[in-house]
Design a protein around this motif. Sequence first.
Motif, PDB file in Angstrom:
ATOM      1  N   GLU A  54       0.838  -1.204   0.000  1.00 50.85           N
ATOM      2  CA  GLU A  54       0.000   0.000   0.000  1.00 50.85           C
ATOM      3  C   GLU A  54       0.871   1.253   0.000  1.00 50.85           C
ATOM      4  OE1 GLU A  54      -3.297   0.180  -0.231  1.00 50.85           O
ATOM      5  OE2 GLU A  54      -3.559  -1.986  -0.156  1.00 50.85           O
ATOM      6  N   ARG A  55       0.488   2.234  -0.796  1.00 50.01           N
ATOM      7  CA  ARG A  55       1.202   3.515  -0.864  1.00 50.01           C
ATOM      8  C   ARG A  55       0.322   4.613  -0.321  1.00 50.01           C
ATOM      9  NH1 ARG A  55       5.312   5.434  -1.777  1.00 50.01           N
ATOM     10  NH2 ARG A  55       4.655   7.074  -3.151  1.00 50.01           N
ATOM     11  N   MET A  56       0.906   5.469   0.482  1.00 48.65           N
ATOM     12  CA  MET A  56       0.199   6.624   1.021  1.00 48.65           C
ATOM     13  C   MET A  56       0.789   7.876   0.367  1.00 48.65           C
ATOM     14  SD  MET A  56      -1.803   5.053   3.011  1.00 48.65           S
ATOM     15  CE  MET A  56      -1.754   3.279   3.071  1.00 48.65           C
ATOM     16  N   PRO A  57       0.007   8.927   0.189  1.00 51.72           N
ATOM     17  CA  PRO A  57       0.461  10.103  -0.563  1.00 51.72           C
ATOM     18  C   PRO A  57       1.748  10.755  -0.054  1.00 51.72           C
ATOM     19  CG  PRO A  57      -1.882  10.245  -0.161  1.00 51.72           C
ATOM     20  CD  PRO A  57      -1.385   9.067   0.616  1.00 51.72           C
ATOM     21  N   LEU A  58       1.981  10.795   1.239  1.00 52.83           N
ATOM     22  CA  LEU A  58       3.164  11.480   1.749  1.00 52.83           C
ATOM     23  C   LEU A  58       4.389  10.579   1.892  1.00 52.83           C
ATOM     24  CD1 LEU A  58       1.505  13.800   4.401  1.00 52.83           C
ATOM     25  CD2 LEU A  58       2.245  14.369   2.092  1.00 52.83           C
ATOM     26  N   MET A  59       4.282   9.341   1.457  1.00 55.39           N
ATOM     27  CA  MET A  59       5.426   8.425   1.546  1.00 55.39           C
ATOM     28  C   MET A  59       6.445   8.737   0.462  1.00 55.39           C
ATOM     29  SD  MET A  59       3.492   4.889   2.281  1.00 55.39           S
ATOM     30  CE  MET A  59       4.296   4.073   3.610  1.00 55.39           C
ATOM     31  N   LEU A  60       7.708   8.502   0.782  1.00 54.44           N
ATOM     32  CA  LEU A  60       8.777   8.707  -0.186  1.00 54.44           C
ATOM     33  C   LEU A  60       8.692   7.669  -1.295  1.00 54.44           C
ATOM     34  CD1 LEU A  60      11.686   9.372   2.304  1.00 54.44           C
ATOM     35  CD2 LEU A  60      10.498  11.048   0.894  1.00 54.44           C
ATOM     36  N   PRO A  61       9.233   7.973  -2.475  1.00 53.87           N
ATOM     37  CA  PRO A  61       9.231   7.003  -3.567  1.00 53.87           C
ATOM     38  C   PRO A  61       9.897   5.690  -3.158  1.00 53.87           C
ATOM     39  CG  PRO A  61       9.961   9.153  -4.335  1.00 53.87           C
ATOM     40  CD  PRO A  61       9.861   9.238  -2.846  1.00 53.87           C
ATOM     41  N   GLY A  62       9.288   4.585  -3.544  1.00 56.24           N
ATOM     42  CA  GLY A  62       9.846   3.269  -3.251  1.00 56.24           C
ATOM     43  C   GLY A  62       9.467   2.718  -1.892  1.00 56.24           C
ATOM     44  N   ILE A  63       8.699   3.448  -1.102  1.00 56.57           N
ATOM     45  CA  ILE A  63       8.301   3.007   0.234  1.00 56.57           C
ATOM     46  C   ILE A  63       6.832   2.601   0.208  1.00 56.57           C
ATOM     47  CG2 ILE A  63       8.153   3.632   2.677  1.00 56.57           C
ATOM     48  CD1 ILE A  63      11.020   3.636   1.511  1.00 56.57           C
ATOM     49  N   THR A  64       6.522   1.438   0.775  1.00 57.07           N
ATOM     50  CA  THR A  64       5.149   0.941   0.843  1.00 57.07           C
ATOM     51  C   THR A  64       4.890   0.365   2.240  1.00 57.07           C
ATOM     52  OG1 THR A  64       5.801  -1.241   0.042  1.00 57.07           O
ATOM     53  CG2 THR A  64       5.071   0.357  -1.618  1.00 57.07           C
ATOM     54  N   ILE A  65       3.628   0.078   2.523  1.00 53.03           N
ATOM     55  CA  ILE A  65       3.226  -0.556   3.774  1.00 53.03           C
ATOM     56  C   ILE A  65       2.728  -1.957   3.456  1.00 53.03           C
ATOM     57  CG2 ILE A  65       1.519  -0.536   5.632  1.00 53.03           C
ATOM     58  CD1 ILE A  65       1.504   2.455   5.521  1.00 53.03           C
ATOM     59  N   SER A  66       3.224  -2.943   4.210  1.00 57.35           N
ATOM     60  CA  SER A  66       2.743  -4.324   4.091  1.00 57.35           C
ATOM     61  C   SER A  66       2.669  -4.927   5.484  1.00 57.35           C
ATOM     62  CB  SER A  66       3.690  -5.164   3.230  1.00 57.35           C
ATOM     63  OG  SER A  66       3.698  -4.696   1.909  1.00 57.35           O
ATOM     64  N   THR A  67       1.596  -5.662   5.755  1.00 57.79           N
ATOM     65  CA  THR A  67       1.433  -6.366   7.028  1.00 57.79           C
ATOM     66  C   THR A  67       0.919  -7.767   6.752  1.00 57.79           C
ATOM     67  OG1 THR A  67      -0.823  -5.544   7.281  1.00 57.79           O
ATOM     68  CG2 THR A  67       0.916  -4.271   8.364  1.00 57.79           C
ATOM     69  N   SER A  68       1.028  -8.640   7.756  1.00 61.61           N
ATOM     70  CA  SER A  68       0.462  -9.979   7.664  1.00 61.61           C
ATOM     71  C   SER A  68       0.002 -10.377   9.063  1.00 61.61           C
ATOM     72  CB  SER A  68       1.505 -10.972   7.142  1.00 61.61           C
ATOM     73  OG  SER A  68       2.519 -11.176   8.101  1.00 61.61           O
ATOM     74  N   PRO A  69      -0.825 -11.415   9.172  1.00 62.60           N
ATOM     75  CA  PRO A  69      -1.306 -11.827  10.492  1.00 62.60           C
ATOM     76  C   PRO A  69      -0.177 -12.176  11.465  1.00 62.60           C
ATOM     77  CG  PRO A  69      -2.648 -12.841   8.796  1.00 62.60           C
ATOM     78  CD  PRO A  69      -1.486 -12.168   8.099  1.00 62.60           C
ATOM     79  N   GLY A  70       0.955 -12.614  10.969  1.00 68.29           N
ATOM     80  CA  GLY A  70       2.077 -12.970  11.837  1.00 68.29           C
ATOM     81  C   GLY A  70       3.136 -11.897  11.964  1.00 68.29           C
ATOM     82  N   ASP A  71       2.981 -10.794  11.240  1.00 66.60           N
ATOM     83  CA  ASP A  71       3.994  -9.728  11.271  1.00 66.60           C
ATOM     84  C   ASP A  71       3.306  -8.385  11.081  1.00 66.60           C
ATOM     85  OD1 ASP A  71       6.195  -8.090  11.088  1.00 66.60           O
ATOM     86  OD2 ASP A  71       7.061  -9.088   9.348  1.00 66.60           O
ATOM     87  N   TYR A  72       3.231  -7.605  12.150  1.00 65.01           N
ATOM     88  CA  TYR A  72       2.544  -6.318  12.118  1.00 65.01           C
ATOM     89  C   TYR A  72       3.458  -5.169  11.698  1.00 65.01           C
ATOM     90  CZ  TYR A  72      -1.090  -8.664  14.909  1.00 65.01           C
ATOM     91  OH  TYR A  72      -2.064  -9.504  15.365  1.00 65.01           O
ATOM     92  N   THR A  73       4.729  -5.441  11.435  1.00 63.38           N
ATOM     93  CA  THR A  73       5.671  -4.391  11.048  1.00 63.38           C
ATOM     94  C   THR A  73       5.311  -3.880   9.657  1.00 63.38           C
ATOM     95  OG1 THR A  73       7.380  -5.547  12.281  1.00 63.38           O
ATOM     96  CG2 THR A  73       8.119  -3.825  10.790  1.00 63.38           C
ATOM     97  N   PRO A  74       4.872  -2.607   9.532  1.00 61.59           N
ATOM     98  CA  PRO A  74       4.392  -2.134   8.235  1.00 61.59           C
ATOM     99  C   PRO A  74       5.495  -1.770   7.244  1.00 61.59           C
ATOM    100  CG  PRO A  74       4.145  -0.414   9.864  1.00 61.59           C
ATOM    101  CD  PRO A  74       4.638  -1.628  10.585  1.00 61.59           C
ATOM    102  N   PHE A  75       6.680  -1.408   7.730  1.00 60.71           N
ATOM    103  CA  PHE A  75       7.735  -0.947   6.828  1.00 60.71           C
ATOM    104  C   PHE A  75       8.884  -1.939   6.772  1.00 60.71           C
ATOM    105  CE2 PHE A  75       5.699   2.916   8.435  1.00 60.71           C
ATOM    106  CZ  PHE A  75       5.347   3.518   7.242  1.00 60.71           C
ATOM    107  N   ARG A  76       9.294  -2.320   5.566  1.00 58.10           N
ATOM    108  CA  ARG A  76      10.440  -3.202   5.346  1.00 58.10           C
ATOM    109  C   ARG A  76      11.549  -2.478   4.593  1.00 58.10           C
ATOM    110  NH1 ARG A  76      10.466  -6.932   8.799  1.00 58.10           N
ATOM    111  NH2 ARG A  76       8.683  -8.293   8.787  1.00 58.10           N
TER     112      ARG A  76
END
Length: 76
Positions: A32-54
């Motif tokens: 997922e991309r949010m408008p104020l995020m820098l280029p190349g940065i996205t948010i991803s989560t899973s039921p076993g890993d709540y860390t949104p940024f990799r």
Amino acid sequence: MNVNAPTTVLKKCGDQLTRENLIRQATSLHGERMPLMLPGITISTSPGDYTPFRVLRIATFDGTSWTLSGDPVSAD
């Protein structure tokens, strides 16, 4: 365009605004991309890993503005 992560999750829930569905949607974000995020940065989560940024970006403040340095850095 999405405004922020909570808005994205609520839109994914649709008309099914139950606690279970909110948790399911919040823990299944993929690229997922949010408008104020820098280029190349996205948010991803899973039921076993709540860390949104990799992937992160390094920025330095030169007294006037922020300057990106180098390529995105992976946490993996």
